[in-house]
Scaffold this motif. Structure first.
Motif, PDB file in Angstrom:
ATOM      1  N   VAL A 291      30.704  41.142  75.872  1.00 21.07           N
ATOM      2  CA  VAL A 291      29.359  41.418  75.377  1.00 21.07           C
ATOM      3  C   VAL A 291      29.424  42.250  74.096  1.00 21.07           C
ATOM      4  CG1 VAL A 291      27.089  42.328  75.983  1.00 21.07           C
ATOM      5  CG2 VAL A 291      28.566  41.401  77.777  1.00 21.07           C
ATOM      6  N   LEU A 292      30.321  43.229  74.065  1.00 20.60           N
ATOM      7  CA  LEU A 292      30.413  44.127  72.923  1.00 20.60           C
ATOM      8  C   LEU A 292      30.965  43.429  71.681  1.00 20.60           C
ATOM      9  CD1 LEU A 292      31.836  47.297  74.717  1.00 20.60           C
ATOM     10  CD2 LEU A 292      29.496  46.955  73.925  1.00 20.60           C
ATOM     11  N   LEU A 293      31.924  42.498  71.873  1.00 23.56           N
ATOM     12  CA  LEU A 293      32.580  41.889  70.727  1.00 23.56           C
ATOM     13  C   LEU A 293      32.042  40.515  70.355  1.00 23.56           C
ATOM     14  CD1 LEU A 293      34.568  44.248  71.231  1.00 23.56           C
ATOM     15  CD2 LEU A 293      36.395  42.702  70.523  1.00 23.56           C
ATOM     16  N   GLN A 294      31.380  39.838  71.289  1.00 19.50           N
ATOM     17  CA  GLN A 294      30.857  38.492  71.013  1.00 19.50           C
ATOM     18  C   GLN A 294      29.391  38.376  71.438  1.00 19.50           C
ATOM     19  OE1 GLN A 294      32.282  35.778  69.593  1.00 19.50           O
ATOM     20  NE2 GLN A 294      34.284  36.694  69.226  1.00 19.50           N
ATOM     21  N   PRO A 295      28.539  39.325  71.067  1.00 14.43           N
ATOM     22  CA  PRO A 295      27.173  39.301  71.605  1.00 14.43           C
ATOM     23  C   PRO A 295      26.349  38.114  71.149  1.00 14.43           C
ATOM     24  CG  PRO A 295      27.361  40.964  69.878  1.00 14.43           C
ATOM     25  CD  PRO A 295      28.756  40.482  70.171  1.00 14.43           C
ATOM     26  N   ARG A 296      26.477  37.685  69.918  1.00  9.22           N
ATOM     27  CA  ARG A 296      25.626  36.591  69.434  1.00  9.22           C
ATOM     28  C   ARG A 296      26.023  35.261  70.051  1.00  9.22           C
ATOM     29  NH1 ARG A 296      24.247  37.708  63.023  1.00  9.22           N
ATOM     30  NH2 ARG A 296      23.183  39.683  63.380  1.00  9.22           N
ATOM     31  N   ALA A 297      27.318  34.975  70.081  1.00  8.64           N
ATOM     32  CA  ALA A 297      27.769  33.707  70.660  1.00  8.64           C
ATOM     33  C   ALA A 297      27.489  33.660  72.151  1.00  8.64           C
ATOM     34  CB  ALA A 297      29.263  33.517  70.394  1.00  8.64           C
ATOM     35  N   LEU A 298      27.652  34.781  72.836  1.00  6.33           N
ATOM     36  CA  LEU A 298      27.428  34.823  74.280  1.00  6.33           C
ATOM     37  C   LEU A 298      25.946  34.798  74.623  1.00  6.33           C
ATOM     38  CD1 LEU A 298      28.438  35.268  77.201  1.00  6.33           C
ATOM     39  CD2 LEU A 298      28.324  37.741  76.740  1.00  6.33           C
ATOM     40  N   LEU A 299      25.176  35.695  74.028  1.00  6.04           N
ATOM     41  CA  LEU A 299      23.780  35.892  74.418  1.00  6.04           C
ATOM     42  C   LEU A 299      22.821  34.960  73.695  1.00  6.04           C
ATOM     43  CD1 LEU A 299      23.709  39.801  74.350  1.00  6.04           C
ATOM     44  CD2 LEU A 299      24.132  38.312  76.317  1.00  6.04           C
ATOM     45  N   GLY A 300      23.138  34.599  72.460  1.00  7.81           N
ATOM     46  CA  GLY A 300      22.214  33.855  71.610  1.00  7.81           C
ATOM     47  C   GLY A 300      21.495  34.787  70.657  1.00  7.81           C
ATOM     48  N   GLU A 301      21.032  34.257  69.551  1.00  8.65           N
ATOM     49  CA  GLU A 301      20.438  35.078  68.492  1.00  8.65           C
ATOM     50  C   GLU A 301      19.214  35.852  68.978  1.00  8.65           C
ATOM     51  OE1 GLU A 301      21.328  35.794  65.387  1.00  8.65           O
ATOM     52  OE2 GLU A 301      23.184  34.637  65.509  1.00  8.65           O
ATOM     53  N   LYS A 302      18.306  35.174  69.674  1.00  6.22           N
ATOM     54  CA  LYS A 302      17.064  35.840  70.074  1.00  6.22           C
ATOM     55  C   LYS A 302      17.321  36.912  71.131  1.00  6.22           C
ATOM     56  CE  LYS A 302      13.963  31.971  69.013  1.00  6.22           C
ATOM     57  NZ  LYS A 302      12.998  30.985  69.563  1.00  6.22           N
ATOM     58  N   VAL A 303      18.215  36.621  72.066  1.00  4.12           N
ATOM     59  CA  VAL A 303      18.510  37.596  73.115  1.00  4.12           C
ATOM     60  C   VAL A 303      19.235  38.801  72.518  1.00  4.12           C
ATOM     61  CG1 VAL A 303      19.687  37.981  75.317  1.00  4.12           C
ATOM     62  CG2 VAL A 303      18.571  35.791  74.849  1.00  4.12           C
ATOM     63  N   ALA A 546      27.627  29.152  96.344  1.00  5.95           N
ATOM     64  CA  ALA A 546      27.270  30.566  96.189  1.00  5.95           C
ATOM     65  C   ALA A 546      27.961  31.250  95.015  1.00  5.95           C
ATOM     66  CB  ALA A 546      27.513  31.353  97.476  1.00  5.95           C
ATOM     67  N   GLU A 547      28.732  30.535  94.216  1.00  6.59           N
ATOM     68  CA  GLU A 547      29.366  31.159  93.049  1.00  6.59           C
ATOM     69  C   GLU A 547      28.379  31.217  91.885  1.00  6.59           C
ATOM     70  OE1 GLU A 547      34.035  29.941  93.863  1.00  6.59           O
ATOM     71  OE2 GLU A 547      32.949  28.994  92.199  1.00  6.59           O
ATOM     72  N   THR A 548      28.360  32.366  91.234  1.00  8.07           N
ATOM     73  CA  THR A 548      27.552  32.546  90.029  1.00  8.07           C
ATOM     74  C   THR A 548      28.420  32.256  88.815  1.00  8.07           C
ATOM     75  OG1 THR A 548      26.169  34.224  91.095  1.00  8.07           O
ATOM     76  CG2 THR A 548      26.215  34.207  88.690  1.00  8.07           C
ATOM     77  N   PHE A 549      27.866  31.541  87.845  1.00  2.02           N
ATOM     78  CA  PHE A 549      28.628  31.251  86.634  1.00  2.02           C
ATOM     79  C   PHE A 549      27.733  31.397  85.413  1.00  2.02           C
ATOM     80  CE2 PHE A 549      27.072  27.358  88.509  1.00  2.02           C
ATOM     81  CZ  PHE A 549      26.683  26.525  87.474  1.00  2.02           C
ATOM     82  N   ILE A 550      28.378  31.669  84.292  1.00  2.00           N
ATOM     83  CA  ILE A 550      27.698  31.966  83.038  1.00  2.00           C
ATOM     84  C   ILE A 550      27.959  30.846  82.045  1.00  2.00           C
ATOM     85  CG2 ILE A 550      27.578  33.586  81.090  1.00  2.00           C
ATOM     86  CD1 ILE A 550      28.580  35.768  83.067  1.00  2.00           C
ATOM     87  N   ILE A 551      26.898  30.402  81.389  1.00  2.00           N
ATOM     88  CA  ILE A 551      27.012  29.427  80.302  1.00  2.00           C
ATOM     89  C   ILE A 551      26.602  30.150  79.009  1.00  2.00           C
ATOM     90  CG2 ILE A 551      26.369  27.177  79.410  1.00  2.00           C
ATOM     91  CD1 ILE A 551      27.624  26.918  82.128  1.00  2.00           C
ATOM     92  N   PRO A 552      27.543  30.466  78.123  1.00  2.00           N
ATOM     93  CA  PRO A 552      27.184  31.162  76.879  1.00  2.00           C
ATOM     94  C   PRO A 552      26.210  30.348  76.038  1.00  2.00           C
ATOM     95  CG  PRO A 552      29.556  31.279  77.278  1.00  2.00           C
ATOM     96  CD  PRO A 552      29.001  30.290  78.262  1.00  2.00           C
ATOM     97  N   ALA A 553      25.425  31.062  75.264  1.00  2.00           N
ATOM     98  CA  ALA A 553      24.414  30.399  74.433  1.00  2.00           C
ATOM     99  C   ALA A 553      25.026  29.349  73.517  1.00  2.00           C
ATOM    100  CB  ALA A 553      23.659  31.439  73.608  1.00  2.00           C
ATOM    101  N   ASP A 554      26.224  29.643  72.981  1.00  2.00           N
ATOM    102  CA  ASP A 554      26.850  28.734  72.024  1.00  2.00           C
ATOM    103  C   ASP A 554      27.303  27.412  72.627  1.00  2.00           C
ATOM    104  OD1 ASP A 554      26.450  30.261  69.796  1.00  2.00           O
ATOM    105  OD2 ASP A 554      28.575  30.585  69.348  1.00  2.00           O
ATOM    106  N   VAL A 555      27.338  27.292  73.955  1.00  2.00           N
ATOM    107  CA  VAL A 555      27.770  26.049  74.589  1.00  2.00           C
ATOM    108  C   VAL A 555      26.800  24.913  74.285  1.00  2.00           C
ATOM    109  CG1 VAL A 555      28.039  24.902  76.836  1.00  2.00           C
ATOM    110  CG2 VAL A 555      29.148  27.108  76.409  1.00  2.00           C
ATOM    111  N   GLY A 556      25.500  25.223  74.275  1.00  2.00           N
ATOM    112  CA  GLY A 556      24.509  24.176  74.026  1.00  2.00           C
ATOM    113  C   GLY A 556      24.361  23.257  75.222  1.00  2.00           C
ATOM    114  N   GLU A 557      24.662  21.961  75.042  1.00  2.00           N
ATOM    115  CA  GLU A 557      24.452  20.982  76.104  1.00  2.00           C
ATOM    116  C   GLU A 557      25.588  21.021  77.124  1.00  2.00           C
ATOM    117  OE1 GLU A 557      22.638  16.566  75.932  1.00  2.00           O
ATOM    118  OE2 GLU A 557      24.696  16.690  75.169  1.00  2.00           O
TER     119      GLU A 557
END
Length: 580
Positions: A291-303, A546-557
């Motif tokens: 989060v600290l080093l890749q915030p834009r790619a992970l979260l997205g610009e608006k977030v 029951a597993e939680t997973f994250i899709i970074p904003a930069d993944v798109g489709e």
């Protein structure tokens, strides 16, 4: 046998020869770099909680330095630090005020100057400066950052091994030590380490005692960039609680000797770890580093523009099957958390019911006609031990069954009853729970559990009565789209909450898009699914029930399909993202 993966790992491509395991290999690698120079300053800066004794015994003597300095000797004395932090620490066991301090404020300027002078006078050979804040002494010709996940820090605190940084408070109760770490230390050291990680030559992982690992800074930064281009999971951790249940123990293959498991933090990047594999070497880092080093790619610009380098969505489990009711509680309104604690957003949340026993209920909102004065008076009497709180008189109880979704905007009184397995979907400031009544229990430490009625009574929204809760917070399900073999439903959250959730039922592949915002999902029905890229942009990723997973904003489709043990089943996911 459980299919739930407790140690998910991100396989990093192209850097198999950039990481080393064990002190012998680490010493050889560092010696190769530092002894190429006639004079070099090796800085080993550390997150608080790193075992300096292990470095002093296993690493430093083997580097044959001319001068070795422990940066902690430049720290201010304990009393000075306590006086500086008094406003942030408060007298409360649980709640403090978020710190804006910088690390240099904890350092004695004269001691720091003396140490810097020692380094400058040493004109030949190897100088080593190590410990938290070492980079304040010298920027380093070679910089190593020794990091430490927050969950491991907490384990070391609980065992009595570790006190707060500069506090000498190992005998203080765990709630106060956690408070100091949460409100002060972790904020200060995240500010300090972020620029260091951007330029560090190496990262040192000493999470496991006597099993260190080292990775080059270039490989670490490339790994974080790779992680933002694919689905991934953080490392879940499990914790017992006075109200904890037995469902996770049985379904996640946990220690059968543990009394219970109350919580699982399945996606809380501030506290979870991230496992990265470089060839045969596994590196554990705080997932917050991503989060600290890749915030834009992970979260997205608006977030990122709205929240900065903070991950605003939390998924966790609350297990009361075979357990007890959670504490009866309320979360602060936005203005209250801002004014009292320095946080800029509050803990809105929801309970998604993964499993439920036949008589399970969720307590949510006050009963229509409730007198605030009467209910608060009853809570005060219960707090004084005069009588149990009369929950049946004042609080709604809604039957809870599998796949129900209860929305809980801040200010709504609530708790999960016994007999439920809850997937909690919420905003991230998870420490801000004001307990109003705890059913007369002691905590796991044998001490009375803190009740914060004085905070809670200031934030309860008394308009959230039976009719309002029924109309706005219970199973607000709406079909928004469907096709062959799939259906998409909106399940919330309430308009006052910034998180949107969608449930997809499917037996055929479903195509999703991040829409420029980080997506967090859980496989809430079905044994197994596969996440892949229609364009082949990332390797297929398998998730289990029951597993939680994250899709970074930069993944798109991306696309989710039944897979493996889930083939031929009706599957479902719940997806959350930040509304635009």
């Amino acid at each position: 046998m459980s299919t739930y993966e407790k140690y998910p790992t991100v396989e990093i491509q192209g850097y198999d020869d950039s990481a080393w395991q064990g002190w012998e290999a680490i010493v050889a690698t560092l010696n190769e770099h530092i002894h190429q120079r006639r004079r070099a300053v090796l800085v080993i800066d550390c997150y608080p909680g790193v075992r300096l004794g292990e470095l002093e015994e296993k690493l430093l003597p083997a580097l044959n330095a001319t001068l070795t300095l422990n940066a902690e000797r430049a720290r201010r004395d304990e009393q000075s630090i306590h006086e500086m932090l008094a406003r942030n620490l408060t007298d409360d066991r649980v709640f403090g005020v978020l710190s804006c301090h910088q690390l240099h404020e904890f350092i004695d300027p004269q001691k720091l100057a003396a140490m810097q002078e020692q380094v400058s006078r040493c004109t030949d050979g190897i100088v080593i400066v190590y410990g938290p804040g070492a980079a304040l002494v010298h920027q380093g010709d070679i910089l190593v950052y020794a990091d430490m996940p927050r969950w491991e820090i907490q384990q070391r605190m609980r065992s009595g091994e570790l006190d707060n940084w500069g506090a000498g408070n190992q005998q203080e109760d765990m709630l106060r030590r956690y408070k100091r770490a949460f409100f002060v230390e972790w904020r200060v050291f995240d500010r300090h380490k972020t620029p260091l990680l951007k330029r560090a030559d190496f990262l040192l992982d000493t999470t496991l005692a006597d099993r260190p690992a080292l990775v080059t800074g270039d490989a670490l930064r490339a790994a974080l960039a790779q992680t933002t281009r694919r689905p991934f999971r953080v490392v879940p951790f499990f914790d017992p609680g006075v109200w904890g249940g037995q469902w996770m123990k049985q379904h996640f293959d946990l220690d059968p000797g543990a009394p219970n498991y109350a919580w699982c933090f399945d996606c809380v990047p501030e506290e979870n770890s991230l496992l990265l594999r470089f060839g045969a070497v596994r590196i554990e880092i705080p997932s917050q580093n991503l989060v600290l080093l890749q915030p834009r790619a992970l979260l997205g610009e608006k977030v990122h523009a709205r929240f900065g380098a903070e991950f605003p969505i939390r998924f966790d489990f609350l297990d009361t099957i075979g357990g007890q009711n959670l504490s009866f509680q309320v979360h602060p309104l936005t203005e209250y958390i801002q004014q009292q604690f320095g946080m800029h957003y509050t803990q809105d949340e929801s309970y998604y019911i993964l499993e439920a026993e036949p008589d399970a209920v969720v307590y949510l909102g006050t009963k229509t006609g409730t007198s605030p004065e009467a209910m608060l008076d009853d809570l005060r009497r219960a707090q004084r031990g005069e009588k149990p709180f009369d929950d049946a008189r004042f609080v709604n109880q809604f039957p809870a069954k599998k796949h129900d979704h209860f929305l809980i905007p801040a200010g709504t009184v609530h708790c999960s009853g016994a007999g439920t397995m809850v997937l909690e979907i919420s905003a991230t400031p998870y420490i801000f729970t004001f307990k109003l009544w705890d059913w007369g229990r002691l905590g796991m430490d044998g001490l009375p559990r803190p009740v914060h009625l004085e905070h809670g009574e200031r934030v309860i929204d008394w308009q959230r009565d039976t009719q309002w809760v029924n109309a706005h917070l219970v199973n607000q399900v709406e079909t928004v789209a469907e096709g062959h073999g799939w259906r998409e439903e909106r399940t919330g959250l309430h308009e006052r909450e910034f998180i949107e959730t969608r449930r997809h039922w499917f037996s055929e592949p479903v195509v999703h898009h991040t829409g420029g915002s980080v997506n967090v999902l859980n496989l809430i029905e079905g044994a197994q699914a596969r996440v892949d890229s229609p364009s082949g942009a990332f390797a297929p990723f398998v998730v289990n029930y029951a597993e939680t997973f994250i899709i970074p904003a930069d993944v798109g489709e991306y696309r989710i399909s039944a897979w493996g043990k889930g083939a031929g089943q009706q599957l479902a996911t719940i997806k959350a993202w930040v509304r635009g």
